[in-house]
Design a protein around this motif. Sequence first.
Motif, PDB file in Angstrom:
ATOM      1  N   THR A  72       0.825  -1.206   0.000  1.00  0.00           N
ATOM      2  CA  THR A  72       0.000   0.000   0.000  1.00  0.00           C
ATOM      3  C   THR A  72       0.862   1.260   0.000  1.00  0.00           C
ATOM      4  O   THR A  72       0.473   2.292  -0.546  1.00  0.00           O
ATOM      5  CB  THR A  72      -0.928  -0.001   1.234  1.00  0.00           C
ATOM      6  N   GLU A  73       2.052   1.158   0.591  1.00  0.00           N
ATOM      7  CA  GLU A  73       2.961   2.307   0.648  1.00  0.00           C
ATOM      8  C   GLU A  73       4.055   2.267  -0.411  1.00  0.00           C
ATOM      9  O   GLU A  73       4.926   3.133  -0.427  1.00  0.00           O
ATOM     10  CB  GLU A  73       3.592   2.380   2.043  1.00  0.00           C
ATOM     11  N   ALA A  74       4.024   1.237  -1.275  1.00  0.00           N
ATOM     12  CA  ALA A  74       5.070   1.075  -2.309  1.00  0.00           C
ATOM     13  C   ALA A  74       6.456   1.139  -1.682  1.00  0.00           C
ATOM     14  O   ALA A  74       7.377   1.765  -2.221  1.00  0.00           O
ATOM     15  CB  ALA A  74       4.909   2.123  -3.405  1.00  0.00           C
ATOM     16  N   LEU A  75       6.608   0.470  -0.535  1.00  0.00           N
ATOM     17  CA  LEU A  75       7.874   0.445   0.184  1.00  0.00           C
ATOM     18  C   LEU A  75       8.632  -0.815  -0.223  1.00  0.00           C
ATOM     19  O   LEU A  75       8.366  -1.910   0.269  1.00  0.00           O
ATOM     20  CB  LEU A  75       7.620   0.451   1.697  1.00  0.00           C
ATOM     21  N   TRP A  76       9.591  -0.660  -1.115  1.00  0.00           N
ATOM     22  CA  TRP A  76      10.303  -1.819  -1.657  1.00  0.00           C
ATOM     23  C   TRP A  76      11.394  -2.306  -0.716  1.00  0.00           C
ATOM     24  O   TRP A  76      11.611  -3.518  -0.585  1.00  0.00           O
ATOM     25  CB  TRP A  76      10.900  -1.479  -3.023  1.00  0.00           C
ATOM     26  N   GLU A  77      12.071  -1.406  -0.052  1.00  0.00           N
ATOM     27  CA  GLU A  77      13.169  -1.774   0.841  1.00  0.00           C
ATOM     28  C   GLU A  77      12.758  -1.511   2.285  1.00  0.00           C
ATOM     29  O   GLU A  77      12.089  -0.512   2.583  1.00  0.00           O
ATOM     30  CB  GLU A  77      14.422  -0.949   0.517  1.00  0.00           C
ATOM     31  N   SER A  78      13.154  -2.392   3.185  1.00  0.00           N
ATOM     32  CA  SER A  78      12.900  -2.171   4.606  1.00  0.00           C
ATOM     33  C   SER A  78      13.591  -0.883   5.047  1.00  0.00           C
ATOM     34  O   SER A  78      14.676  -0.540   4.556  1.00  0.00           O
ATOM     35  CB  SER A  78      13.418  -3.349   5.426  1.00  0.00           C
ATOM     36  N   ALA A  79      12.964  -0.163   5.974  1.00  0.00           N
ATOM     37  CA  ALA A  79      13.521   1.132   6.376  1.00  0.00           C
ATOM     38  C   ALA A  79      13.218   1.409   7.840  1.00  0.00           C
ATOM     39  O   ALA A  79      12.184   1.005   8.371  1.00  0.00           O
ATOM     40  CB  ALA A  79      12.947   2.250   5.503  1.00  0.00           C
ATOM     41  N   ASP A  80      14.150   2.101   8.480  1.00  0.00           N
ATOM     42  CA  ASP A  80      13.987   2.542   9.865  1.00  0.00           C
ATOM     43  C   ASP A  80      14.702   3.884  10.018  1.00  0.00           C
ATOM     44  O   ASP A  80      15.935   3.935  10.082  1.00  0.00           O
ATOM     45  CB  ASP A  80      14.570   1.507  10.830  1.00  0.00           C
ATOM     46  N   PRO A  81      13.950   5.000  10.030  1.00  0.00           N
ATOM     47  CA  PRO A  81      12.498   5.079   9.915  1.00  0.00           C
ATOM     48  C   PRO A  81      12.051   5.031   8.451  1.00  0.00           C
ATOM     49  O   PRO A  81      12.843   5.293   7.549  1.00  0.00           O
ATOM     50  CB  PRO A  81      12.189   6.449  10.524  1.00  0.00           C
ATOM     51  N   ALA A  82      10.787   4.714   8.227  1.00  0.00           N
ATOM     52  CA  ALA A  82      10.243   4.606   6.870  1.00  0.00           C
ATOM     53  C   ALA A  82       9.411   5.846   6.540  1.00  0.00           C
ATOM     54  O   ALA A  82       8.634   6.313   7.371  1.00  0.00           O
ATOM     55  CB  ALA A  82       9.377   3.359   6.754  1.00  0.00           C
ATOM     56  N   PRO A  83       9.556   6.374   5.327  1.00  0.00           N
ATOM     57  CA  PRO A  83       8.775   7.553   4.943  1.00  0.00           C
ATOM     58  C   PRO A  83       7.355   7.171   4.516  1.00  0.00           C
ATOM     59  O   PRO A  83       7.093   6.038   4.122  1.00  0.00           O
ATOM     60  CB  PRO A  83       9.567   8.105   3.759  1.00  0.00           C
ATOM     61  N   PHE A  84       6.477   8.150   4.595  1.00  0.00           N
ATOM     62  CA  PHE A  84       5.126   7.985   4.041  1.00  0.00           C
ATOM     63  C   PHE A  84       5.091   8.708   2.706  1.00  0.00           C
ATOM     64  O   PHE A  84       5.303   9.919   2.637  1.00  0.00           O
ATOM     65  CB  PHE A  84       4.070   8.563   4.979  1.00  0.00           C
ATOM     66  N   ALA A  85       4.855   7.960   1.635  1.00  0.00           N
ATOM     67  CA  ALA A  85       4.877   8.543   0.285  1.00  0.00           C
ATOM     68  C   ALA A  85       3.553   9.238  -0.013  1.00  0.00           C
ATOM     69  O   ALA A  85       2.495   8.614   0.024  1.00  0.00           O
ATOM     70  CB  ALA A  85       5.142   7.453  -0.746  1.00  0.00           C
ATOM     71  N   LEU A  86       3.617  10.528  -0.300  1.00  0.00           N
ATOM     72  CA  LEU A  86       2.426  11.273  -0.713  1.00  0.00           C
ATOM     73  C   LEU A  86       2.062  10.942  -2.160  1.00  0.00           C
ATOM     74  O   LEU A  86       0.885  10.861  -2.510  1.00  0.00           O
ATOM     75  CB  LEU A  86       2.665  12.769  -0.555  1.00  0.00           C
ATOM     76  N   ALA A  87       3.091  10.768  -2.976  1.00  0.00           N
ATOM     77  CA  ALA A  87       2.897  10.416  -4.384  1.00  0.00           C
ATOM     78  C   ALA A  87       4.158   9.703  -4.853  1.00  0.00           C
ATOM     79  O   ALA A  87       5.244   9.903  -4.304  1.00  0.00           O
ATOM     80  CB  ALA A  87       2.628  11.650  -5.229  1.00  0.00           C
ATOM     81  N   ALA A  88       3.998   8.873  -5.869  1.00  0.00           N
ATOM     82  CA  ALA A  88       5.150   8.129  -6.369  1.00  0.00           C
ATOM     83  C   ALA A  88       4.886   7.652  -7.784  1.00  0.00           C
ATOM     84  O   ALA A  88       3.732   7.411  -8.169  1.00  0.00           O
ATOM     85  CB  ALA A  88       5.457   6.931  -5.471  1.00  0.00           C
ATOM     86  N   VAL A  89       5.952   7.539  -8.571  1.00  0.00           N
ATOM     87  CA  VAL A  89       5.908   6.872  -9.866  1.00  0.00           C
ATOM     88  C   VAL A  89       6.496   5.486  -9.640  1.00  0.00           C
ATOM     89  O   VAL A  89       7.685   5.350  -9.354  1.00  0.00           O
ATOM     90  CB  VAL A  89       6.704   7.651 -10.929  1.00  0.00           C
ATOM     91  N   ILE A  90       5.636   4.462  -9.746  1.00  0.00           N
ATOM     92  CA  ILE A  90       5.990   3.117  -9.317  1.00  0.00           C
ATOM     93  C   ILE A  90       6.352   2.249 -10.513  1.00  0.00           C
ATOM     94  O   ILE A  90       5.583   2.153 -11.475  1.00  0.00           O
ATOM     95  CB  ILE A  90       4.819   2.481  -8.537  1.00  0.00           C
ATOM     96  N   ASP A  91       7.513   1.619 -10.446  1.00  0.00           N
ATOM     97  CA  ASP A  91       7.969   0.681 -11.469  1.00  0.00           C
ATOM     98  C   ASP A  91       7.940  -0.722 -10.851  1.00  0.00           C
ATOM     99  O   ASP A  91       8.898  -1.144 -10.204  1.00  0.00           O
ATOM    100  CB  ASP A  91       9.383   1.041 -11.930  1.00  0.00           C
TER     101      ASP A  91
END
Length: 462
Positions: free
Chosen positions: A253-272
Amino acid sequence: MDEILLARWQFGITTVYHFLFVPLTLGLSIMVAIMETMYVRTDNELYKRMTKFWGKLFLLNFSMGVVTGIVQEFHFGMNWSEYARFMGDIFGAPLAMEALTAFFLESTFIGLWIFGWDRLSKKLHAACIWIVAFASNLSAFWILAANSFMQNPVGYALNNGRAEMVDFFALITNPYVANQFPHTVLSGVVTAGIFVLAISAYHLIRGTHLEVFRTSFKMGLVWSIIGLFALMGSGHLQTQFIAKNQPMKLAATEALWESADPAPFALAAVIDEKNQTNTFELGVPGALTFLAHDSFKGEVKGIKELQAAAVAKYGPGNYVPDVKALFWSFRVMVIAGMVMMGITLLCALLWYKGKLEAYPIALKAMLFSLPLPYIANSTGWFVTEGGRQPWIVVGLQKVAQAASPNVTAGEIWISLIGFTVVYGVLAIAAGYLAVKFIKQGPVDTKPSIPAATAAKGATLWN
Protein backbone atom coordinates in the motif's frame (compact mmCIF):
# COMPACT_ATOMS: atom_id res chain seq x y z
CA MET A 1 -9.44 -13.44 -19.58
CA ASP A 2 -9.05 -16.77 -17.79
CA GLU A 3 -11.63 -18.25 -15.45
CA ILE A 4 -9.97 -17.09 -12.23
CA LEU A 5 -9.66 -13.46 -13.31
CA LEU A 6 -13.25 -13.42 -14.57
CA ALA A 7 -14.48 -14.92 -11.30
CA ARG A 8 -12.57 -12.27 -9.37
CA TRP A 9 -14.06 -9.52 -11.54
CA GLN A 10 -17.55 -10.88 -11.01
CA PHE A 11 -17.22 -11.07 -7.25
CA GLY A 12 -15.56 -7.65 -7.18
CA ILE A 13 -18.33 -6.00 -9.20
CA THR A 14 -21.15 -7.53 -7.16
CA THR A 15 -19.36 -6.67 -3.90
CA VAL A 16 -18.85 -3.03 -4.89
CA TYR A 17 -22.55 -2.78 -5.81
CA HIS A 18 -23.51 -4.31 -2.46
CA PHE A 19 -21.08 -2.20 -0.45
CA LEU A 20 -22.55 0.99 -1.90
CA PHE A 21 -25.58 0.38 0.32
CA VAL A 22 -24.17 -1.33 3.42
CA PRO A 23 -22.41 1.62 5.15
CA LEU A 24 -25.44 3.90 4.75
CA THR A 25 -27.66 1.20 6.27
CA LEU A 26 -25.35 0.92 9.29
CA GLY A 27 -25.20 4.64 10.00
CA LEU A 28 -28.60 5.88 8.87
CA SER A 29 -30.49 3.22 10.85
CA ILE A 30 -29.05 4.67 14.06
CA MET A 31 -29.76 8.25 12.96
CA VAL A 32 -33.40 7.44 12.20
CA ALA A 33 -33.69 5.70 15.58
CA ILE A 34 -32.33 8.81 17.31
CA MET A 35 -34.78 11.03 15.41
CA GLU A 36 -37.74 8.91 16.46
CA THR A 37 -36.49 8.80 20.04
CA MET A 38 -36.42 12.61 20.04
CA TYR A 39 -39.99 12.58 18.75
CA VAL A 40 -41.08 10.22 21.54
CA ARG A 41 -39.34 12.32 24.21
CA THR A 42 -40.52 15.75 23.00
CA ASP A 43 -43.76 14.93 21.12
CA ASN A 44 -42.54 17.46 18.53
CA GLU A 45 -44.04 16.71 15.12
CA LEU A 46 -40.88 18.05 13.48
CA TYR A 47 -38.95 14.97 14.57
CA LYS A 48 -41.73 12.71 13.30
CA ARG A 49 -41.51 14.33 9.88
CA MET A 50 -37.74 13.90 9.94
CA THR A 51 -38.07 10.26 10.98
CA LYS A 52 -40.51 9.46 8.19
CA PHE A 53 -38.52 11.27 5.50
CA TRP A 54 -35.11 9.83 6.34
CA GLY A 55 -36.74 6.51 7.17
CA LYS A 56 -38.13 6.30 3.65
CA LEU A 57 -34.65 6.74 2.19
CA PHE A 58 -33.28 4.24 4.69
CA LEU A 59 -35.83 1.62 3.59
CA LEU A 60 -34.98 2.14 -0.07
CA ASN A 61 -31.27 1.76 0.67
CA PHE A 62 -31.89 -1.24 2.94
CA SER A 63 -33.90 -3.09 0.31
CA MET A 64 -31.16 -2.58 -2.28
CA GLY A 65 -28.57 -3.85 0.19
CA VAL A 66 -30.54 -7.04 0.80
CA VAL A 67 -31.08 -7.74 -2.90
CA THR A 68 -27.45 -7.18 -3.87
CA GLY A 69 -26.14 -9.10 -0.84
CA ILE A 70 -28.06 -12.31 -1.45
CA VAL A 71 -26.39 -12.81 -4.83
CA GLN A 72 -22.92 -12.82 -3.28
CA GLU A 73 -23.56 -16.08 -1.45
CA PHE A 74 -24.24 -17.86 -4.73
CA HIS A 75 -20.73 -17.04 -5.89
CA PHE A 76 -19.21 -19.42 -3.36
CA GLY A 77 -20.94 -22.37 -4.95
CA MET A 78 -20.74 -21.10 -8.54
CA ASN A 79 -17.23 -19.78 -8.98
CA TRP A 80 -15.41 -20.64 -5.75
CA SER A 81 -16.38 -24.22 -4.95
CA GLU A 82 -12.86 -25.18 -3.83
CA TYR A 83 -12.93 -22.33 -1.36
CA ALA A 84 -16.34 -23.51 -0.12
CA ARG A 85 -15.01 -27.03 0.27
CA PHE A 86 -11.87 -25.90 2.09
CA MET A 87 -13.45 -23.19 4.26
CA GLY A 88 -17.11 -24.16 4.52
CA ASP A 89 -16.86 -25.47 8.08
CA ILE A 90 -15.55 -22.11 9.29
CA PHE A 91 -17.03 -19.57 6.87
CA GLY A 92 -20.50 -21.08 7.14
CA ALA A 93 -20.79 -20.67 10.92
CA PRO A 94 -20.83 -16.84 11.13
CA LEU A 95 -22.98 -16.64 7.97
CA ALA A 96 -25.51 -18.98 9.61
CA MET A 97 -25.44 -16.87 12.78
CA GLU A 98 -25.99 -13.76 10.68
CA ALA A 99 -29.12 -15.28 9.16
CA LEU A 100 -30.45 -16.74 12.42
CA THR A 101 -29.93 -13.61 14.50
CA ALA A 102 -29.40 -10.38 12.58
CA PHE A 103 -31.43 -11.05 9.43
CA PHE A 104 -34.42 -12.46 11.31
CA LEU A 105 -34.42 -9.46 13.65
CA GLU A 106 -34.11 -7.03 10.74
CA SER A 107 -36.85 -8.60 8.62
CA THR A 108 -39.28 -8.93 11.54
CA PHE A 109 -38.89 -5.55 13.17
CA ILE A 110 -38.51 -3.53 9.99
CA GLY A 111 -41.95 -4.85 9.01
CA LEU A 112 -43.35 -3.85 12.39
CA TRP A 113 -41.78 -0.42 12.01
CA ILE A 114 -43.14 0.13 8.50
CA PHE A 115 -46.71 -0.92 9.27
CA GLY A 116 -46.76 -0.01 12.96
CA TRP A 117 -47.24 3.74 12.70
CA ASP A 118 -50.42 4.64 14.63
CA ARG A 119 -50.87 0.93 15.50
CA LEU A 120 -48.13 0.55 18.09
CA SER A 121 -47.45 2.85 21.01
CA LYS A 122 -44.82 5.52 20.37
CA LYS A 123 -42.24 3.86 22.62
CA LEU A 124 -42.82 0.39 21.19
CA HIS A 125 -42.62 1.71 17.64
CA ALA A 126 -39.35 3.50 18.41
CA ALA A 127 -38.02 0.30 19.98
CA CYS A 128 -38.60 -1.46 16.63
CA ILE A 129 -36.26 0.85 14.71
CA TRP A 130 -33.64 0.55 17.46
CA ILE A 131 -33.78 -3.24 17.09
CA VAL A 132 -33.40 -2.84 13.31
CA ALA A 133 -30.35 -0.61 13.83
CA PHE A 134 -28.85 -3.10 16.29
CA ALA A 135 -29.52 -6.02 13.94
CA SER A 136 -28.03 -4.21 10.93
CA ASN A 137 -24.79 -3.61 12.78
CA LEU A 138 -24.86 -7.14 14.23
CA SER A 139 -25.13 -8.43 10.67
CA ALA A 140 -21.98 -6.50 9.80
CA PHE A 141 -20.19 -8.09 12.74
CA TRP A 142 -20.96 -11.66 11.62
CA ILE A 143 -19.93 -10.96 8.03
CA LEU A 144 -16.71 -9.32 9.17
CA ALA A 145 -16.00 -12.21 11.54
CA ALA A 146 -16.08 -14.52 8.52
CA ASN A 147 -13.95 -12.15 6.46
CA SER A 148 -11.46 -11.67 9.28
CA PHE A 149 -10.62 -15.37 9.28
CA MET A 150 -9.57 -14.95 5.65
CA GLN A 151 -7.29 -12.10 6.71
CA ASN A 152 -6.02 -13.62 9.97
CA PRO A 153 -6.89 -17.34 10.44
CA VAL A 154 -7.56 -18.34 14.08
CA GLY A 155 -9.30 -21.16 15.95
CA TYR A 156 -8.90 -23.83 13.26
CA ALA A 157 -7.25 -27.16 12.53
CA LEU A 158 -6.37 -28.72 9.16
CA ASN A 159 -7.97 -32.14 8.68
CA ASN A 160 -8.20 -34.10 5.44
CA GLY A 161 -7.27 -31.07 3.37
CA ARG A 162 -9.90 -28.83 4.97
CA ALA A 163 -9.84 -26.07 7.57
CA GLU A 164 -12.12 -27.06 10.44
CA MET A 165 -13.20 -24.84 13.30
CA VAL A 166 -12.03 -25.91 16.75
CA ASP A 167 -12.69 -22.68 18.68
CA PHE A 168 -15.75 -20.59 17.83
CA PHE A 169 -14.89 -18.03 20.53
CA ALA A 170 -11.49 -17.48 18.90
CA LEU A 171 -13.25 -16.89 15.58
CA ILE A 172 -15.52 -14.13 16.91
CA THR A 173 -12.80 -12.52 19.04
CA ASN A 174 -10.30 -12.48 16.19
CA PRO A 175 -8.12 -9.38 16.74
CA TYR A 176 -8.59 -8.52 13.07
CA VAL A 177 -12.37 -8.17 13.48
CA ALA A 178 -11.79 -6.17 16.67
CA ASN A 179 -10.12 -3.56 14.45
CA GLN A 180 -12.16 -4.00 11.28
CA PHE A 181 -15.66 -3.91 12.80
CA PRO A 182 -15.38 -0.47 14.49
CA HIS A 183 -13.79 0.95 11.35
CA THR A 184 -16.65 -0.36 9.20
CA VAL A 185 -19.36 0.91 11.56
CA LEU A 186 -17.70 4.32 11.75
CA SER A 187 -17.49 4.46 7.95
CA GLY A 188 -21.27 3.93 8.05
CA VAL A 189 -21.64 6.79 10.53
CA VAL A 190 -19.68 9.10 8.23
CA THR A 191 -21.59 7.94 5.14
CA ALA A 192 -24.92 8.60 6.84
CA GLY A 193 -23.77 11.97 8.15
CA ILE A 194 -22.59 13.20 4.74
CA PHE A 195 -25.74 11.75 3.12
CA VAL A 196 -27.97 13.73 5.49
CA LEU A 197 -25.85 16.87 5.11
CA ALA A 198 -25.83 16.75 1.31
CA ILE A 199 -29.58 16.28 0.97
CA SER A 200 -30.27 18.89 3.64
CA ALA A 201 -27.96 21.30 1.80
CA TYR A 202 -29.97 20.72 -1.38
CA HIS A 203 -33.18 21.86 0.32
CA LEU A 204 -31.51 24.74 2.13
CA ILE A 205 -30.22 26.03 -1.20
CA ARG A 206 -33.73 25.78 -2.65
CA GLY A 207 -35.32 27.24 0.48
CA THR A 208 -37.76 24.35 0.90
CA HIS A 209 -38.84 22.59 4.12
CA LEU A 210 -36.42 24.78 6.01
CA GLU A 211 -37.46 23.73 9.52
CA VAL A 212 -36.88 20.04 8.80
CA PHE A 213 -33.61 20.42 6.94
CA ARG A 214 -32.06 23.01 9.22
CA THR A 215 -32.49 20.55 12.09
CA SER A 216 -31.33 17.64 9.91
CA PHE A 217 -28.26 19.62 8.85
CA LYS A 218 -27.29 20.30 12.47
CA MET A 219 -27.68 16.63 13.30
CA GLY A 220 -25.67 15.65 10.23
CA LEU A 221 -22.85 17.98 11.28
CA VAL A 222 -22.55 16.40 14.71
CA TRP A 223 -22.81 12.89 13.27
CA SER A 224 -20.21 13.53 10.56
CA ILE A 225 -17.63 15.32 12.70
CA ILE A 226 -17.74 12.70 15.46
CA GLY A 227 -17.65 9.94 12.86
CA LEU A 228 -14.74 11.42 10.90
CA PHE A 229 -12.48 11.92 13.91
CA ALA A 230 -13.35 8.49 15.33
CA LEU A 231 -12.80 6.92 11.89
CA MET A 232 -9.32 8.43 11.70
CA GLY A 233 -8.51 6.95 15.11
CA SER A 234 -9.79 3.49 14.23
CA GLY A 235 -7.91 3.60 10.94
CA HIS A 236 -4.69 4.39 12.80
CA LEU A 237 -5.20 1.40 15.12
CA GLN A 238 -5.99 -0.84 12.15
CA THR A 239 -2.80 0.30 10.41
CA GLN A 240 -0.77 -0.68 13.45
CA PHE A 241 -2.38 -4.12 13.56
CA ILE A 242 -1.74 -4.66 9.84
CA ALA A 243 1.89 -3.58 10.26
CA LYS A 244 2.39 -6.51 12.64
CA ASN A 245 0.10 -9.14 11.12
CA GLN A 246 -0.05 -8.32 7.39
CA PRO A 247 3.20 -6.45 6.71
CA MET A 248 3.04 -7.20 2.97
CA LYS A 249 -0.29 -5.40 2.72
CA LEU A 250 1.18 -2.33 4.41
CA ALA A 251 4.37 -2.39 2.35
CA ALA A 252 2.45 -2.76 -0.93
CA THR A 253 0.00 0.00 0.00
CA GLU A 254 2.96 2.31 0.65
CA ALA A 255 5.07 1.08 -2.31
CA LEU A 256 7.87 0.44 0.18
CA TRP A 257 10.30 -1.82 -1.66
CA GLU A 258 13.17 -1.77 0.84
CA SER A 259 12.90 -2.17 4.61
CA ALA A 260 13.52 1.13 6.38
CA ASP A 261 13.99 2.54 9.87
CA PRO A 262 12.50 5.08 9.91
CA ALA A 263 10.24 4.61 6.87
CA PRO A 264 8.78 7.55 4.94
CA PHE A 265 5.13 7.98 4.04
CA ALA A 266 4.88 8.54 0.29
CA LEU A 267 2.43 11.27 -0.71
CA ALA A 268 2.90 10.42 -4.38
CA ALA A 269 5.15 8.13 -6.37
CA VAL A 270 5.91 6.87 -9.87
CA ILE A 271 5.99 3.12 -9.32
CA ASP A 272 7.97 0.68 -11.47
CA GLU A 273 6.64 -2.72 -10.40
CA LYS A 274 8.72 -4.61 -12.96
CA ASN A 275 12.01 -3.35 -11.54
CA GLN A 276 10.64 -3.06 -7.99
CA THR A 277 11.50 0.58 -7.47
CA ASN A 278 9.93 4.03 -7.41
CA THR A 279 11.43 6.27 -10.09
CA PHE A 280 9.98 9.31 -8.31
CA GLU A 281 8.70 9.70 -4.75
CA LEU A 282 7.45 12.62 -2.70
CA GLY A 283 7.26 11.58 0.92
CA VAL A 284 7.23 12.66 4.56
CA PRO A 285 10.33 11.28 6.31
CA GLY A 286 9.60 8.91 9.19
CA ALA A 287 5.82 9.30 8.95
CA LEU A 288 5.09 5.66 8.08
CA THR A 289 7.18 4.45 11.01
CA PHE A 290 5.23 6.80 13.29
CA LEU A 291 1.90 5.50 11.97
CA ALA A 292 2.99 1.91 12.49
CA HIS A 293 4.77 2.25 15.84
CA ASP A 294 3.67 5.57 17.43
CA SER A 295 7.34 6.45 17.34
CA PHE A 296 9.81 7.79 14.80
CA LYS A 297 12.02 4.79 15.54
CA GLY A 298 11.09 1.34 14.29
CA GLU A 299 11.57 -0.73 11.17
CA VAL A 300 8.88 -1.20 8.55
CA LYS A 301 9.68 -4.19 6.39
CA GLY A 302 9.82 -3.70 2.63
CA ILE A 303 8.29 -5.71 -0.19
CA LYS A 304 11.54 -7.37 -1.29
CA GLU A 305 12.35 -8.73 2.16
CA LEU A 306 8.77 -9.89 2.72
CA GLN A 307 8.68 -11.61 -0.69
CA ALA A 308 11.86 -13.52 0.15
CA ALA A 309 10.43 -14.55 3.52
CA ALA A 310 7.20 -15.75 1.90
CA VAL A 311 9.09 -17.84 -0.65
CA ALA A 312 11.12 -19.43 2.15
CA LYS A 313 7.95 -20.22 4.11
CA TYR A 314 5.43 -21.17 1.40
CA GLY A 315 7.55 -22.10 -1.60
CA PRO A 316 8.20 -20.45 -4.98
CA GLY A 317 5.68 -17.90 -6.19
CA ASN A 318 4.81 -14.21 -6.38
CA TYR A 319 3.44 -13.02 -3.04
CA VAL A 320 3.32 -9.32 -3.95
CA PRO A 321 -0.14 -7.82 -4.56
CA ASP A 322 -0.90 -5.10 -7.12
CA VAL A 323 1.25 -2.29 -5.72
CA LYS A 324 0.06 0.53 -8.00
CA ALA A 325 -3.62 -0.22 -7.44
CA LEU A 326 -3.22 -0.45 -3.66
CA PHE A 327 -1.00 2.64 -3.43
CA TRP A 328 -3.39 4.93 -5.28
CA SER A 329 -6.59 3.40 -3.87
CA PHE A 330 -5.39 4.17 -0.37
CA ARG A 331 -4.55 7.74 -1.30
CA VAL A 332 -7.88 8.29 -3.00
CA MET A 333 -9.54 7.07 0.20
CA VAL A 334 -7.46 9.43 2.35
CA ILE A 335 -8.03 12.42 0.05
CA ALA A 336 -11.80 11.78 0.04
CA GLY A 337 -11.75 11.71 3.84
CA MET A 338 -9.73 14.93 4.07
CA VAL A 339 -12.07 16.76 1.68
CA MET A 340 -15.11 15.58 3.66
CA MET A 341 -13.46 16.76 6.87
CA GLY A 342 -12.61 20.17 5.42
CA ILE A 343 -16.07 20.86 4.00
CA THR A 344 -17.83 19.60 7.13
CA LEU A 345 -15.71 21.72 9.49
CA LEU A 346 -16.22 24.78 7.26
CA CYS A 347 -19.99 24.31 7.34
CA ALA A 348 -19.88 23.74 11.11
CA LEU A 349 -18.01 27.02 11.58
CA LEU A 350 -20.48 28.93 9.40
CA TRP A 351 -23.41 27.34 11.21
CA TYR A 352 -21.89 28.28 14.59
CA LYS A 353 -21.58 31.89 13.43
CA GLY A 354 -25.14 31.85 12.05
CA LYS A 355 -23.95 32.54 8.51
CA LEU A 356 -24.36 29.13 6.85
CA GLU A 357 -27.26 30.01 4.55
CA ALA A 358 -25.58 33.28 3.62
CA TYR A 359 -22.84 31.28 1.91
CA PRO A 360 -24.56 29.05 -0.66
CA ILE A 361 -21.16 28.04 -2.03
CA ALA A 362 -20.51 26.13 1.21
CA LEU A 363 -23.88 24.39 0.90
CA LYS A 364 -23.15 23.54 -2.73
CA ALA A 365 -19.77 22.12 -1.73
CA MET A 366 -21.55 19.93 0.82
CA LEU A 367 -24.10 18.83 -1.76
CA PHE A 368 -21.41 17.81 -4.25
CA SER A 369 -19.49 15.96 -1.54
CA LEU A 370 -22.17 13.24 -1.54
CA PRO A 371 -20.12 10.79 -3.69
CA LEU A 372 -17.05 11.09 -1.44
CA PRO A 373 -17.98 8.58 1.29
CA TYR A 374 -18.93 6.03 -1.38
CA ILE A 375 -15.58 6.54 -3.10
CA ALA A 376 -13.76 6.19 0.23
CA ASN A 377 -15.72 3.06 1.16
CA SER A 378 -15.06 1.35 -2.17
CA THR A 379 -11.34 2.16 -2.29
CA GLY A 380 -10.97 1.17 1.37
CA TRP A 381 -12.62 -2.17 0.65
CA PHE A 382 -10.25 -2.71 -2.28
CA VAL A 383 -7.21 -2.07 -0.09
CA THR A 384 -8.50 -4.54 2.51
CA GLU A 385 -9.25 -7.33 0.05
CA GLY A 386 -6.65 -6.63 -2.63
CA GLY A 387 -3.90 -6.32 -0.07
CA ARG A 388 -4.01 -10.01 0.88
CA GLN A 389 -3.44 -11.25 -2.66
CA PRO A 390 -2.45 -13.82 -3.83
CA TRP A 391 -4.17 -15.38 -0.80
CA ILE A 392 -7.88 -15.92 -0.43
CA VAL A 393 -7.16 -17.20 3.10
CA VAL A 394 -3.85 -15.78 4.21
CA GLY A 395 -1.25 -18.51 4.56
CA LEU A 396 -3.70 -21.34 3.90
CA GLN A 397 -5.23 -21.09 0.42
CA LYS A 398 -4.40 -19.03 -2.65
CA VAL A 399 -7.00 -17.51 -4.94
CA ALA A 400 -5.87 -19.77 -7.77
CA GLN A 401 -6.56 -22.82 -5.59
CA ALA A 402 -10.05 -21.66 -4.59
CA ALA A 403 -11.76 -21.38 -7.97
CA SER A 404 -14.30 -23.88 -9.28
CA PRO A 405 -12.43 -26.34 -11.53
CA ASN A 406 -15.30 -27.12 -13.93
CA VAL A 407 -16.67 -23.64 -14.67
CA THR A 408 -15.67 -22.25 -18.06
CA ALA A 409 -14.81 -18.68 -18.97
CA GLY A 410 -17.89 -18.51 -21.22
CA GLU A 411 -20.19 -19.48 -18.37
CA ILE A 412 -18.67 -16.85 -16.10
CA TRP A 413 -18.99 -14.24 -18.85
CA ILE A 414 -22.72 -14.98 -19.17
CA SER A 415 -23.38 -14.65 -15.43
CA LEU A 416 -21.04 -11.65 -15.15
CA ILE A 417 -22.86 -9.74 -17.87
CA GLY A 418 -26.23 -10.84 -16.52
CA PHE A 419 -25.51 -9.73 -12.95
CA THR A 420 -23.98 -6.45 -14.10
CA VAL A 421 -26.98 -5.59 -16.29
CA VAL A 422 -29.50 -6.51 -13.59
CA TYR A 423 -27.57 -4.55 -10.96
CA GLY A 424 -27.36 -1.62 -13.34
CA VAL A 425 -31.14 -1.61 -13.85
CA LEU A 426 -31.70 -1.88 -10.09
CA ALA A 427 -29.28 1.00 -9.48
CA ILE A 428 -31.12 3.20 -12.01
CA ALA A 429 -34.48 2.35 -10.44
CA ALA A 430 -33.20 3.00 -6.91
CA GLY A 431 -31.57 6.25 -8.01
CA TYR A 432 -34.78 7.39 -9.69
CA LEU A 433 -36.85 6.68 -6.57
CA ALA A 434 -34.29 8.29 -4.28
CA VAL A 435 -34.19 11.49 -6.35
CA LYS A 436 -38.00 11.53 -6.45
CA PHE A 437 -38.29 11.19 -2.66
CA ILE A 438 -35.53 13.76 -2.06
CA LYS A 439 -37.11 16.37 -4.32
CA GLN A 440 -40.53 15.73 -2.81
CA GLY A 441 -39.20 16.27 0.70
CA PRO A 442 -40.97 15.33 3.92
CA VAL A 443 -44.72 14.93 3.96
CA ASP A 444 -46.61 16.80 6.67
CA THR A 445 -47.87 14.51 9.42
CA LYS A 446 -50.85 16.79 10.03
CA PRO A 447 -53.69 17.30 7.48
CA SER A 448 -52.75 20.22 5.28
CA ILE A 449 -55.10 23.14 4.53
CA PRO A 450 -55.08 24.56 1.01
CA ALA A 451 -53.49 27.99 0.89
CA ALA A 452 -56.60 29.68 -0.54
CA THR A 453 -58.85 28.22 2.16
CA ALA A 454 -56.40 29.23 4.87
CA ALA A 455 -56.24 32.80 3.52
CA LYS A 456 -60.05 32.99 3.32
CA GLY A 457 -60.41 31.72 6.86
CA ALA A 458 -57.87 34.24 8.10
CA THR A 459 -59.78 37.07 6.36
CA LEU A 460 -63.12 36.05 7.86
CA TRP A 461 -61.59 35.70 11.31
CA ASN A 462 -60.05 39.17 11.09
